[in-house]
Design a protein around this motif. Structure first.
Motif, short mmCIF file in Angstrom:
data_model
loop_
_atom_site.label_atom_id
_atom_site.label_comp_id
_atom_site.label_asym_id
_atom_site.label_seq_id
_atom_site.Cartn_x
_atom_site.Cartn_y
_atom_site.Cartn_z
N THR A 172 0.85 -1.19 0.00
CA THR A 172 0.00 0.00 0.00
C THR A 172 0.88 1.24 0.00
OG1 THR A 172 -1.74 -1.11 1.28
CG2 THR A 172 -1.72 1.31 1.35
N VAL A 173 0.63 2.17 -0.92
CA VAL A 173 1.24 3.49 -0.86
C VAL A 173 0.11 4.51 -0.89
CG1 VAL A 173 2.83 5.13 -1.92
CG2 VAL A 173 3.29 2.69 -2.11
N LEU A 174 0.07 5.38 0.11
CA LEU A 174 -0.98 6.39 0.19
C LEU A 174 -0.36 7.78 0.17
CD1 LEU A 174 -3.19 4.86 3.08
CD2 LEU A 174 -3.50 4.59 0.61
N LEU A 175 -1.06 8.71 -0.46
CA LEU A 175 -0.61 10.11 -0.54
C LEU A 175 -1.74 11.01 -0.08
CD1 LEU A 175 1.19 12.48 -1.52
CD2 LEU A 175 0.49 11.95 -3.86
N LEU A 176 -1.47 11.84 0.91
CA LEU A 176 -2.45 12.83 1.39
C LEU A 176 -1.94 14.23 1.07
CD1 LEU A 176 -3.41 11.63 5.02
CD2 LEU A 176 -4.45 10.98 2.83
N ALA A 177 -2.79 15.07 0.48
CA ALA A 177 -2.43 16.45 0.15
C ALA A 177 -3.48 17.36 0.77
CB ALA A 177 -2.38 16.63 -1.36
N ASN A 178 -3.09 18.09 1.82
CA ASN A 178 -4.09 18.86 2.56
C ASN A 178 -4.02 20.36 2.32
OD1 ASN A 178 -1.89 19.68 3.96
ND2 ASN A 178 -2.52 18.88 5.96
N GLY A 179 -3.28 20.78 1.26
CA GLY A 179 -3.19 22.21 0.99
C GLY A 179 -4.51 22.78 0.51
N HIS A 180 -4.71 24.05 0.75
CA HIS A 180 -5.95 24.69 0.32
C HIS A 180 -5.63 25.82 -0.65
CE1 HIS A 180 -8.24 22.16 2.94
NE2 HIS A 180 -7.25 22.31 3.80
N GLY A 181 -6.66 26.47 -1.13
CA GLY A 181 -6.43 27.49 -2.13
C GLY A 181 -6.49 26.87 -3.52
N PHE A 182 -6.03 27.61 -4.50
CA PHE A 182 -6.16 27.17 -5.89
C PHE A 182 -5.22 26.00 -6.15
CE2 PHE A 182 -5.88 27.58 -10.50
CZ PHE A 182 -7.23 27.70 -10.79
N PRO A 183 -5.76 24.88 -6.67
CA PRO A 183 -4.92 23.69 -6.85
C PRO A 183 -3.81 23.91 -7.88
CG PRO A 183 -7.27 23.17 -7.13
CD PRO A 183 -7.16 24.66 -7.09
N LEU A 184 -2.73 23.20 -7.72
CA LEU A 184 -1.59 23.26 -8.65
C LEU A 184 -2.04 22.84 -10.05
CD1 LEU A 184 1.19 21.61 -6.45
CD2 LEU A 184 0.87 24.05 -6.90
N ARG A 185 -1.46 23.51 -11.05
CA ARG A 185 -1.82 23.25 -12.45
C ARG A 185 -0.56 23.26 -13.31
NH1 ARG A 185 -5.69 21.37 -11.77
NH2 ARG A 185 -7.86 22.06 -11.72
N ASP A 186 -0.65 22.60 -14.45
CA ASP A 186 0.35 22.72 -15.52
C ASP A 186 1.78 22.51 -15.01
OD1 ASP A 186 -1.86 23.25 -17.13
OD2 ASP A 186 -1.72 25.39 -16.73
N GLU A 187 2.64 23.49 -15.24
CA GLU A 187 4.05 23.30 -14.87
C GLU A 187 4.25 23.10 -13.38
OE1 GLU A 187 6.42 26.46 -16.45
OE2 GLU A 187 5.52 26.18 -18.43
N LEU A 188 3.47 23.82 -12.59
CA LEU A 188 3.60 23.65 -11.14
C LEU A 188 3.18 22.24 -10.71
CD1 LEU A 188 2.34 27.11 -9.85
CD2 LEU A 188 4.68 26.22 -9.85
#
Lengths: 392, 392
Positions: free
Chosen positions: B224-240
């Motif tokens: 099992t590999v799990l990834l949690l991303a709890n950042g808020h605001g505008f989600p990362l897009r494109d190059e970022l």
């Protein structure tokens, strides 16, 4: 030795040429059919094939083979163009002495990979083997000894039918032959069979026998099974041909089991019965995954009733099934029934593994009529020792 | 420990509950995100999956995960309906204490297969873990310890970008986790990423990292590999977003290498570089066949420069090639060049294997631009001992 039935018209030899480091060890074998024999072969599926595999494969099937020459101690694999020339030369020496064309001679080798064949030794040794070839059990025993590597004993199997005899001998594999798991098998018969028939018969006989043993799953560059049929007169047909195919398969099955039994370093012969899959091929795929799991094999070595390793190996074999479609017994002990673990006494199951040289896993699926019986062995300290220090 | 960069908004705990036979050993971990986190998971491909794999897989990907709960010492695999109920209950205990729905909690386990979870212990231990969860490196270290089985040390990797941090910890596999080679990995970030993006990013990160290590090829029921991303605001897009994906892959790569380095019983880390195949997938198939060959691994253990085993393992991998399309180096020593064996000093190459804890095989094909780097280890007496006697 005295109980072997031998087919008519074959002569054998196994001589000491000096290929091996042990001074008195037989290392060149020849098998001669005095009359032309129909010949078939089944070979390794490794993309990296030994030169003798390339040479023999190109010559089969054929109607008029006269001899097979085999050397042990050197695989003649990964040896480039020189290796091809050397393999052809081995056959040519036999042909010159016997008086046939080189194409009528087949060739096989087993031993260390990547070393050029010491041709001076073979130029002297092969004529000696051809000159020594005789009918009878002692000569066949010499040949069977000459193809061994780390085997502890020769493997011979024989069946006599009303009209013909089928006799084979083999060496290998895997733990037995740490350098590449090479399996060699040679089967002779005085039945009259057409070459395209025996090619098919041999192919079908190898699948459930030699292809259902494994020690560590390392497919050799040199695996070779050859069948020579030198009988004359009207070739076998229909039911008689089917009966003959069954006899060949019996000989192959006995040789395959003898190979698994003689696995060097092994304390246990493990028989894996898989039944109830959608096809025989699925059953074989599952059995092979279990047979090649180091975790399963070390558990048997340690008499650890860690049956989850068996079930999980079935799970990653690539065959689709649901857990409730599988039950597992280790010997007489049912441990997992239709997806549920059963309570069991660990000491009792450990004792079963510890006290039986031959142990059995039965996997029963509820998916169809497929089945397979597969042989393997445990993974021991002795295996690691043998294979850690083979060429040096 | 002091050098770890940690993402904001996560708390960790690793507590002693009594699941393990060692009295002071941490055995339950929790990871908590105080705000809802996008969550993704990649799981074992074994048909026989542990109950926590079934439970977590059904809950992913999602936008609002709050916690992960992990127990070590018991895999909760091959445990039938009871196992499913127990895995769901593990999540429910966390949810009740934390105040979210059970579906917002993910679950993982590692340990022996086929034994029911001792739920009385978990009913007491999980609330203790939730209550203990704290931010900071000491708490993360506790959690990283609590998921270990026979690992000798924790594996943590961290990368800090301008706008976010990615930190992961892992355990396993294979020799390290003799019972089933279980690999667990948990990656936390305070980046703002959408759940369908991180599912894809995690899948692509696992392929060249955690899926390019192997000890004996026995795929776990529990990986099992799990990834949690709890950042808020505008989600990362494109190059970022691409940059973020690269950061996740770097963390996975460091954890994967740390797993291979810590293989219990191993004397050597073996790095297999395959280049010049038709595709990356072909390169990985070849590397995996070599990495899982017991004959290759015992040869490295014994410092035996028996390079034919490496070439022949490539040959049976299933990838089509001709011998003249392959060259092989062991460390700095070119031994096989475009299908021809080169003369070499066996003592020198044996010395290379013997004197380097990290050894390298370079296989160069002339077929295309495919490549793979794969990690494995040698097969030792210690491995046999560890795995022969795991549950008894």
């Amino acid at each position: 030795m005295e109980n072997w039935n031998l087919p008519a018209g074959f002569r054998y030899a196994g001589v000491v040429s000096g290929l091996r480091s042990e001074p008195d060890r037989r290392d060149i074998a020849v098998i001669v059919s005095d009359t032309p024999a129909a010949a078939a072969g089944v070979f390794t599926q490794n993309r990296v094939c030994a030169a003798p595999v390339h040479v023999s494969r190109a010559r089969l099937p054929r109607k008029d083979a006269h001899a097979i020459v085999i050397c042990s101690g050197n695989a003649n694999a990964c040896t480039g163009e020189q290796g091809m020339a050397d393999a052809r030369r081995m056959a040519e020496i036999v042909a010159n002495d016997f008086g046939c064309s080189p194409e009528q001679v087949l060739v096989a080798s087993t031993g260390v990979i990547g070393r050029p064949l010491p041709m001076a030794i073979l130029e002297a040794g092969i004529p000696k083997a051809v000159a020594a070839a005789k009918a009878g059990a002692p000569a066949l025993s010499d040949a069977a000894h000459a193809i061994l590597t780390t085997d502890t004993r020769i493997k011979v199997a024989s069946r006599k039918a009303a009209a013909y005899t089928v006799t084979g001998f083999a060496k290998g594999a895997a733990m037995i032959g740490p350098n590449m798991a090479t399996m060699l098998g040679f089967i002779m018969t005085d039945a009259a069979v057409e070459s395209h028939d025996i090619q098919q018969i041999l192919k079908e006989a190898v699948e459930p026998t030699f292809n259902c043993i494994s020690v560590e799953g390392h497919t050799s560059t040199n695996d070779t099974v050859l069948l020579l049929a030198n009988g004359h007169g009207f070739p076998l047909r229909d039911e008689l041909l089917d009966e003959f195919a069954g006899t060949v398969r019996e000989v192959c099955a006995e040789l395959a089991r003898k190979i698994a039994e003689d696995a060097e370093g092994a304390n246990h012969l493990i028989t894996i019965h898989v039944v109830g899959t959608r096809s025989d091929a699925d059953a074989r795929t599952i059995a092979k995954a279990i047979a090649e799991s180091a975790l399963v094999k070390t558990a048997v070595f340690g008499a650890d009733p860690n049956w989850g390793r068996i079930v999980s190996a079935a799970g990653y074999s690539g065959v689709a099934f649901e857990e409730h479609e599988l039950s597992l017994s280790v010997g007489p002990h049912l441990l997992y029934e239709k997806g549920r673990p059963l309570p069991f006494d660990a000491a009792t199951v450990s004792g079963y593994l510890k006290n039986n040289r031959e142990v059995t896993f039965d996997l029963t699926f509820t998916l169809g009529g497929g089945r397979c019986t597969f042989y393997t062995c445990d993974l021991t300290h002795e295996y690691v020792t043998l294979n850690a220090d083979y060429t040096t």
